[in-house]
Motif scaffolding. Structure first.
Motif, PDB file in Angstrom:
ATOM      1  N   UNK A  73       0.852  -1.182   0.000  1.00  0.00           N
ATOM      2  CA  UNK A  73       0.000   0.000   0.000  1.00  0.00           C
ATOM      3  C   UNK A  73       0.889   1.233   0.000  1.00  0.00           C
ATOM      4  N   UNK A  74       0.472   2.229  -0.751  1.00  0.00           N
ATOM      5  CA  UNK A  74       1.204   3.493  -0.801  1.00  0.00           C
ATOM      6  C   UNK A  74       0.650   4.430   0.261  1.00  0.00           C
ATOM      7  N   UNK A  75       1.497   5.203   0.880  1.00  0.00           N
ATOM      8  CA  UNK A  75       1.047   6.208   1.846  1.00  0.00           C
ATOM      9  C   UNK A  75       0.170   7.235   1.148  1.00  0.00           C
ATOM     10  N   UNK A  88      -2.277  14.677  -8.813  1.00  0.00           N
ATOM     11  CA  UNK A  88      -1.929  13.839  -7.662  1.00  0.00           C
ATOM     12  C   UNK A  88      -0.445  14.021  -7.369  1.00  0.00           C
ATOM     13  N   UNK A  89      -0.141  14.403  -6.121  1.00  0.00           N
ATOM     14  CA  UNK A  89       1.258  14.578  -5.710  1.00  0.00           C
ATOM     15  C   UNK A  89       2.014  13.269  -5.837  1.00  0.00           C
ATOM     16  N   UNK A  90       3.273  13.373  -6.233  1.00  0.00           N
ATOM     17  CA  UNK A  90       4.143  12.199  -6.280  1.00  0.00           C
ATOM     18  C   UNK A  90       4.674  11.923  -4.880  1.00  0.00           C
ATOM     19  N   UNK A  91       4.687  10.679  -4.486  1.00  0.00           N
ATOM     20  CA  UNK A  91       5.137  10.283  -3.164  1.00  0.00           C
ATOM     21  C   UNK A  91       6.571  10.760  -2.934  1.00  0.00           C
ATOM     22  N   UNK A  92       6.788  11.502  -1.860  1.00  0.00           N
ATOM     23  CA  UNK A  92       8.113  12.005  -1.527  1.00  0.00           C
ATOM     24  C   UNK A  92       8.511  13.260  -2.278  1.00  0.00           C
ATOM     25  N   UNK A  94       6.271  16.398  -2.988  1.00  0.00           N
ATOM     26  CA  UNK A  94       4.986  17.097  -2.954  1.00  0.00           C
ATOM     27  C   UNK A  94       4.865  18.268  -3.932  1.00  0.00           C
ATOM     28  N   UNK A  95       5.984  18.724  -4.478  1.00  0.00           N
ATOM     29  CA  UNK A  95       5.929  19.816  -5.453  1.00  0.00           C
ATOM     30  C   UNK A  95       5.812  19.303  -6.887  1.00  0.00           C
ATOM     31  N   UNK A  96       5.798  17.979  -7.082  1.00  0.00           N
ATOM     32  CA  UNK A  96       5.655  17.353  -8.403  1.00  0.00           C
ATOM     33  C   UNK A  96       4.347  16.580  -8.445  1.00  0.00           C
ATOM     34  N   UNK A  97       3.724  16.522  -9.632  1.00  0.00           N
ATOM     35  CA  UNK A  97       2.399  15.921  -9.752  1.00  0.00           C
ATOM     36  C   UNK A  97       2.294  15.009 -10.963  1.00  0.00           C
TER      37      UNK A  97
END
Length: 125
Positions: A73-75, A88-92, A94-97
């Protein structure tokens, strides 16, 4: 004259696959089972998927992602609807989508298109 008709037909054909603008995040709230992906709208080959995307209060949690014979599961990450698109923000990062366009949606199904044209087909859980 033939060139004119060819351009007109191509323009009309493209309208059939136009993206739909998301008005708010309320439209996608809830849990959606990702049934399959494919490389483009016209691709015949589909890739079966098993993950579930749960949209709730500005966060999306992707669960039951297959990997190496098991699942993870992803956070939760943030998401928003901006200019009719789902971001949707990329995990780790938050400034990339990842950015998705809504292709079609009804009460039971939803189809999204990624920024590179890949298709994600979901069923409502």
């Amino acid at each position: 004259m033939k060139k004119y008709w060819a351009v007109l037909l191509l323009a009309m054909a493209g309208q059939g696959f136009a993206d739909v603008s998301l008005q708010s995040s309320d439209e996608i709230q809830g849990s959606w089972k990702l049934e399959y992906t494919k490389k483009s709208a016209s691709a015949q080959e589909t890739i079966k998927r098993e993950d579930t995307w749960a949209f709730n209060a500005g966060k999306v949690t992707i669960t039951h992602i297959p990997r190496d014979g098991t699942y993870y599961d992803q956070s939760p990450v943030n998401y928003e609807v901006e200019n009719g698109k789902l971001k949707i923000s990329l995990l780790g990062r938050p400034d990339k989508f990842d950015v998705f366009s809504l292709v079609e949606k009804d009460d039971k199904t939803m189809t999204l298109k990624g920024k590179f044209g890949d298709i994600y087909h979901f069923n409502k859980k």
